[in-house]
Every structure is written in structure tokens, then in C-alpha cells.
Design an enzyme around this catalytic site. Structure first.
Site, short mmCIF file in Angstrom:
data_model
loop_
_atom_site.label_atom_id
_atom_site.label_comp_id
_atom_site.label_asym_id
_atom_site.label_seq_id
_atom_site.Cartn_x
_atom_site.Cartn_y
_atom_site.Cartn_z
N ASP A 108 -25.38 14.34 -0.37
CA ASP A 108 -24.81 15.05 -1.73
C ASP A 108 -25.83 14.55 -2.50
O ASP A 108 -26.60 13.12 -2.48
CB ASP A 108 -23.78 14.40 -2.50
CG ASP A 108 -22.67 15.32 -2.17
OD1 ASP A 108 -22.80 16.36 -1.35
OD2 ASP A 108 -21.44 15.30 -3.01
N LYS A 143 -22.16 23.86 -3.91
CA LYS A 143 -20.79 24.31 -3.95
C LYS A 143 -20.58 25.37 -4.87
O LYS A 143 -21.17 25.61 -5.90
CB LYS A 143 -20.04 22.91 -4.39
CG LYS A 143 -20.30 21.84 -3.50
CD LYS A 143 -19.41 20.56 -3.92
CE LYS A 143 -19.50 19.37 -3.19
NZ LYS A 143 -18.96 19.50 -1.99
N GLY A 157 -15.08 11.57 -4.30
CA GLY A 157 -15.52 10.69 -5.42
C GLY A 157 -14.60 9.39 -5.72
O GLY A 157 -14.65 8.89 -6.58
N ARG A 215 -6.38 12.92 11.28
CA ARG A 215 -5.44 12.54 12.37
C ARG A 215 -4.47 13.94 12.36
O ARG A 215 -3.88 14.11 13.30
CB ARG A 215 -4.79 11.39 11.88
CG ARG A 215 -5.46 10.27 12.50
CD ARG A 215 -4.84 8.84 12.09
NE ARG A 215 -5.65 7.43 12.28
CZ ARG A 215 -5.75 7.30 13.68
NH1 ARG A 215 -5.05 7.72 14.90
NH2 ARG A 215 -6.17 6.03 13.91
N GLY A 274 -14.52 10.37 0.38
CA GLY A 274 -14.29 8.87 0.36
C GLY A 274 -15.20 8.15 1.27
O GLY A 274 -14.69 6.96 1.41
#
Length: 292
Positions: free
Chosen positions: A22, A79, A151, A163, A212
Site C-alpha cells: 500500500d 480499491k 490496519g 487455515r 495485519g
């Protein structure tokens, strides 16, 4: 249409094994390209700032997107809000390389996602599970990414989503062919895509990790869990040393299974971005639950 979609899938495939960063300025885009990013995501604000500021988050100003596009030679993504097909039309007119129909922005439509078959440009979409991933692919997405929780600097949700998707893919491969229609009903996903996953043991498009990822170790973790590549949102330019962090994350994705190299690139990076304990977020502040 099928030829165009195959081309779009191949364009996304070319980013495999890479890092998408980003950026909010042309200068940041240049740093990302020099560090080895395979693409950049052009934004007005990184997810951490979107989260901090609140309000309605929309598509970035076309001026910012054009400036970033002019600054680098690698692909540029941008986006749009979930369901906002006019924002997507604008980005396609700008000549952007990929569109991310993103839960990080405030959804424009709580019932319908964009019909991605109506566009020539490839789309990226987030998913928390296999059903979500296959629904987005059924709508024409050329690339999937985990939603994670953007974020926050907290990788736990990205790990959970990767997973879950992997486990659900593995389960499909154990089913008999006459059980696949019931599986499609359960997943609320197109039968032909369910059948493809059962036969091939993978999604028909690349699946990147996002949400994250804040350190080289986070990036390597997602690669070891089976990601085809990594999106890094706030983790680079909210860190203490963005240039060094960008280079380190690119190396970590390349050498994700080499602990000695990971130790080396993780050294002396300064403080990572300020992180958030996701358990303390209100339900309304969770981005991953946006869309279906």
C-alpha cells in the site's frame, strides 16, 4: 469473455511469490518498487489511518492514482467499495492494472458485490473461507486474498482465514463426486468451481495473504501456510524504517522457508507499526465481516 478471464488470471499469476504494498504518494511507490514490490496499491490513506479516522472511506482521488501510476513501472492497483460498480468503471477508465473490491472501504452495497464479468480489468477480492472465495471467483475475481483484519498490525485473522480456506479445500478433495453438489450447497458456491477445487486441490486463481501483516516473520508465516504472495498495507509506511522494512518483507517472502535468512532480515528494523488487539474491537469496527 473466457479468453479475457484467462488472461486476467495469468496476469495475477505473474505476481505469485511477490509482495504488494500500500502506498499513498509517488515517493512511497518508488520506495516500494526499489525494495522489490511486484505491485503497489494506490490509496489516499493506509488502512490504519482509515480505521483511526472513521467515517465513510471511498475510492481514492483519481489525481493521486494517476500520480502514483506515473511514478512506477510495476502494476498499480486501487480499491473500490464493495458493490460500487461506478467506482470500478472510473478506475478502469484510468487504466489501472487491478481493482480490489475491498472491505477496508465502507461498503456501498450490503447485498450485492460487483459483477466483475462486466469489466475487462482483473479484480482482487477478499475471503474468510472457501465459500466466500468461490463466490467471488464465480463473480469474475481473478485473484483472492485473505481478509485478515487490515490496519491492526495483528496477523491472527489472516492466519485464521488462510487455515480455514486450506482446510476446506483439503476436505473437498476427500469427497466422492456424488457428494460435491451437497458441498456446493453447503458452501453456497458454484458447483463447477467446487468440482474444480475437489479435483485440483487448490483454488482456480492465486490466493494471497492480507490483513495485519506487520513484520518479515508475519509475511514468512503466511507463505509457509500456503499463501501465493503477500499484501502489506500499513505495516511498511507505519513502521519506524519504511525502506528497510519494505526490503526485509520482500526478502522474507522470497526466503520464507530459510530461518537463517529470516533472522538476518529481521535484525535492526526498528519498531513495527503500532498494533491493535482485535479482541478489543467492537463488531462494527471489524472490516472482515463486510461482504458475504
Amino acid at each position: 469473455m473466457n479468453e479475457r478471464y484467462e488472461l486476467n488470471k495469468n496476469l495475477a499469476q505473474m505476481l505469485k511469490g511477490g509482495v504488494i504494498m500500500d502506498v499513498t504518494t509517488p515517493e512511497q511507490a518508488v520506495i516500494a518498487e526499489k525494495a522489490g514490490a511486484v505491485a503497489v496499491m494506490a490509496l489516499e490513506r493506509v488502512p490504519a489511518d482509515i480505521r483511526a479516522r472513521g467515517g465513510v472511506a471511498r475510492m481514492s482521488d483519481p489525481k493521486i492514482i494517476k500520480e502514483i501510476k506515473a511514478a512506477v513501472s510495476i502494476p498499480v492497483m486501487a480499491k473500490v467499495r464493495i458493490g460500487h460498480f461506478v467506482e470500478a468503471q472510473i478506475l478502469e477508465a484510468l487504466g489501472i492494472d487491478f481493482i480490489d473490491e475491498s472491505e477496508v472501504l465502507t461498503p456501498a452495497d450490503e447485498m450485492y458485490h460487483i459483477d466483475k464479468w462486466a469489466f475487462k480489468i482483473p479484480f482482487v477480492c477478499g475471503a474468510r473461507n472457501l465459500g466466500e472465495a468461490l463466490r467471488r471467483i464465480g463473480e469474475g475475481a481473478s485473484m483472492i486474498r485473505t481478509k485478515g483484519e487490515a490496519g491492526t498490525g495483528n496477523v491472527v485473522e489472516a492466519v485464521r482465514h488462510m487455515r480455514i480456506i486450506n482446510a476446506e479445500i483439503k476436505r473437498l478433495t476427500t469427497l466422492r463426486e456424488d457428494e460435491l453438489m451437497a458441498a456446493a450447497k453447503e458452501l453456497q458456491a458454484p458447483y463447477e468451481l467446487v468440482k474444480y477445487v475437489a479435483q485440483h486441490g487448490r483454488l482456480p486463481v492465486v490466493n494471497f495473504a492480507a490483513g495485519g501483516i506487520a513484520t518479515p516473520a508475519d509475511a514468512a508465516l503466511m507463505m509457509q501456510l500456503g499463501a501465493d504472495g503477500v499484501f502489506v498495507g500499513s505495516g511498511i509506511f507505519k513502521s519506524q524504517n519504511p525502506e528497510k522494512m519494505a526490503e526485509a518483507i520482500v526478502k522474507a517472502v522470497t526466503y520464507y522457508d530459510k530461518p537463517e535468512i529470516l533472522a538476518e532480515v529481521s535484525e535492526g528494523l526498528g519498531e513495527a507499526m503500532q498494533s491493535i488487539d482485535i479482541r478489543k474491537l467492537d463488531e462494527k469496527d471489524l472490516y472482515a465481516s463486510r461482504g458475504w
